[in-house]
Design an enzyme around this catalytic site. Sequence first.
Site, PDB file in Angstrom:
ATOM      1  N   LEU A  34      41.958  90.070  90.840  1.00  0.00           N
ATOM      2  CA  LEU A  34      41.260  90.864  90.246  1.00  0.00           C
ATOM      3  C   LEU A  34      40.254  91.282  90.980  1.00  0.00           C
ATOM      4  CD1 LEU A  34      41.647  89.822  86.572  1.00  0.00           C
ATOM      5  CD2 LEU A  34      42.864  91.814  87.657  1.00  0.00           C
ATOM      6  N   ARG A  88      37.419  75.020  75.213  1.00  0.00           N
ATOM      7  CA  ARG A  88      38.416  74.332  75.862  1.00  0.00           C
ATOM      8  C   ARG A  88      37.846  72.986  76.290  1.00  0.00           C
ATOM      9  NH1 ARG A  88      40.142  79.339  79.979  1.00  0.00           N
ATOM     10  NH2 ARG A  88      41.275  80.367  78.454  1.00  0.00           N
TER      11      ARG A  88
END
Lengths: 637, 234, 254
Positions: free
Chosen positions: A43, A330
Amino acid sequence: MELDSKCPTGPIETRWDRHQFSLKLVNPANKRKYTILVVGTGLAGGSAAASLAELGYNVKCFCFQDSPRRAHSIAAQGGINAAKNYHNDGDSVYRLFYDTVKGGDFRARESNVYRLAQVSLNIIDQCVAQGVPFAREYSGYLDNRSFGGAQVSRTFYARGQTGQQLLLGAYQALERQIGAGAVEMFPRTEMLDLIVIDGHARGIVTRDLMTGKIESHLGDAVVLGTGGYGNVYYLSTNAKGSNATAIWRAYKRGALFGNPCFTQIHPTCIPVSGDYQSKLTLMSESLRNDGRVWVPAKKDDTRPASQIPEAERDYYLERRYPSFGNLVPRDVASRNAKAVCDEGRGVGGTKLAVYLDLRDAIDRLGKHVIKERYGNLIDMYERIAGEDPYQEPMRIYPAIHYTMGGLWVDYNLMSTIPGLYVIGEANFSDHGANRLGASALMQGLADGYFVLPNTINDYVASTKLEKADANNAAVRDAEEQVLQTTSKLLHNKGTRSVDSFHRELGKLMWEYCGMSRTAEGLKLALSKIPGLREQYWREVKVLGSGEELNQSLEKAGRVADFFELAELICLDALERNESCGGHFREEYQTPEGEAARDDAHYSYAAAWEFRGVGNRPDLHKEPLTFEYVHPAQRSYK
Amino acid sequence: MSTIAIHPIHRAVRFYEAPIGKKAVMAITGVMLVGYVFAHLLGNLQIYSSDAEQINRYAGFLHNPANAAALWAARSVLLLAVALHIIAATQLWLQNRAARPIGYVKKADLPASYAARTMIWSGPIVGAFVIFHVLHLTAGKVLELRELGPNMPDVRYNVITGFSNPWISGFYILAMILLCLHLYHGMWSMFQSLGISHPRYTPLVKKAAAVLAIAVAVGNCSIPIAVLTGLLTY
Amino acid sequence: MKIILHIWRQRNADDKGRMARYEVPNVNEHMSFLEMLDVLNEDLIAKDEEPVAFDHDCREGICGMCGSMVNGVAHGPKPGTTLCQLHMRFFKDGDELYLEPWRARAFPIVKDLVVDRSAFDRVMAAGGFISVATGSAPDGNAILVPKEDADRAMDAAACIGCGACVAMCPNASASLFLAAKISHLGLLPQGQPERHERAVAMVAQANQELFGACTNIGECEAVCPKEIKLEVIARMNHDFLLAKLAGRGAAEEG
């Protein structure tokens, strides 16, 4: 060394605008006279290469895979954040900024994070225009969901393949420039060294993976978008080829390495099934929106999930964090999974797993809704684990997923080597000690589409760059070193395969520098790694020749770098006597077992300077100040 | 990407150069040939008419010198369609063979694609049959044909005596089975080649293609079978 | 369980190549297919034999790098699954498996099971994109896309560019690959301005790369790990034929 972050000051809302205005521009007609080397086509790299070419620069782009479309960004599932507030649920650029600084446990620069939140708006627009098929509502408007620890719906997604679709968007933009002749693409070409001439990054040494040819490419600036280094741990959710070689060789040429110990463990991966395991597969944590995480309340409960009555199930995340429940960040979710397994309440054959149960969601919403939302993830689980999640709960366990650390860069994304830019996961910039879900895609594209193409002009315009000479001693030296390393690996005549060493290193790292760390364990790891590294150079066996495709040779070079990097990660973890985000030191926790930061002593970004293999690197500190989001203990209770 | 004015013939050549152009040509010529097959079937089935002279009257109508111009116009169009169909198929076949110069040691053939994969064999065999069929029942080069008068072939007699020969009947039936496969694939595939596909209707088109292809085979094969089993006699 | 493998070994593009037989004892049913090959390779290295070269990267079915023919079927016998996600529980003790590289003139063999698929990239460079420069986009919600169109575009966009369609096609045609991209972009409002030129340009490039022609066989659809439907090829044909009838996209072929 004085670290100058070049962050603008003043009101945070206008910092990026004012900074952009202060940057020098390059005359459009002159841009084509400059060559920019972009390494990596994920990306960040893909979008940067395409955007730089659109601006008129001459771009040479490199990737080790057979096509730029294979970069590992493609595997991101869940989504991409943007502060569009399309849902009128109280989101704003400021809130995304706030959440990201807080989620990163106050170890990122406010200026960078605010810019990231601002630019997030443009990313969505850009991607839609490119034809990224984001999920839509029946009205035709873009759909959003809430994701990984966010209380607003700001995540844009394309089924469970958001990373793939965004990457293909960038890849298509890149192919368009390749077709137009503005980008020269070098697939199956691996960067093996950085060429620094008179203190400026001027080129790279590469190996053509098909022919083995070692070659130098020279230009006016080098951009690394080469991803993270999670594969130090051998087992991770990274692609098998993901490696740290590009950033590591740049580090050895003088670029500082920022916060190497900030590694992220992803809580929802399919558990390890045996010694042959080659990688771990992540399942999007969007599953935690509807799935409930639990383990048996009793130790060593061997009954199948279906026979454990409700009262004997411990939904430990909902119990401990009533307001965030299964959606805690997370790091928190991962550590709690480890904690319950350490208590002997893990499930499955290895007892190193917890349940992620869709039963209640299926009862509430119907199977078709769950299938629509997570169908491809559920299919994937079934393919890999051989069990049907519609019938029985999935087993999950945390795994290494992302590395917040990376090469240190200033606000312009330039490393400490002038002319060397580092973007995406390869840099350390925006996520602090922990990255929020759906923010990696955002950062990669922000850097590649919108930040770097603006900041790089300033360097090009304000630096006198003589044409780099292929006969320069620095070029010769870099090529020579690469040839020597390659030849050494090929002629080692050792006894053990590259993978066997890599596994051993990975085990060591996971045990002593994984989800939780202690000074004692880290010291032990630091005492073992150098020996293992020396053993590697003595005993590694690489068959075949250097003049053709040789996958063992490719791996061997990467693993050699992992050995050196592993040492730095442990050193950084040992040096940081606090717990923050993904870095959890058992000695530093609150009475409830949460991470305890030490802002008085550790509110800085650690930037390490290479001092030779086996020598202790120098630690430089970039102090972090917080004018807008005031450090507080993260609470998800 | 711009539009440039080019000569229409040049454009047609370029259209045909692309494999999709060739497939479009095959689809359009295929439509014409399918139309002929059905017309021919309807003609054939007149043999079952209670009026034994029905089929001969029909043949007489076709052979009437007054209709010769129309007949030959139709025959020319059909011949042109056959020629284009065969040329395009051959060119595609050559291109496709060149696209994989070295084959697999082991290659599985997926059952669903049987008809499609065998087009290249069912086509030439049906083609060879057509030539034989014309020689047999139109040109009279296989068996002598009986005529009731000038331009008045005794079709009923010629068919029944011809099919009394099991070899001729056998070849006919074999060709009809291959034609059935060829038609099944061709009749749905022409839609695909011309870019017409829809998740709801394409499965119906495939079913319809199967039904029609089987109807053609069953209708045509019934004649030699009826002759051989003695149900149809002169 | 024990698996017997016959694998195509070829040193480089000039080598003639041959099938070689290997036995892999102690295959665990939870292993992925590629993990089984890893075990074989470790074994070969221990015996000082060069390991089998095969392309792979993400090992989670999305990068499109892996793939070989397994007993004559691209990506092996389980539909909708890439080789890396095929697990050994799908096979039984004593199975003999033939592993061959994708074969097509447009995909020259690099080594063993590794082929060069750069033809796909060139086809994409010819027109597989929407020409929008960074920064020029309107607000995301300024372009409305009916959900059904977005979903169908996503179905087509799921293509991972692995090349299984080419490998399985008796004609070595790349039509499913081309058509997936042409459909993805052609189904969206953003893709309309270049829709016809795109089809013509990509088809012309694929022809130059010496891929075969589509004859509507459908074996590509049967092995596509992302289950892309033959319908996309009709869509490509439609766009191409209309473009030709309208005389558009002529410049691309010249």
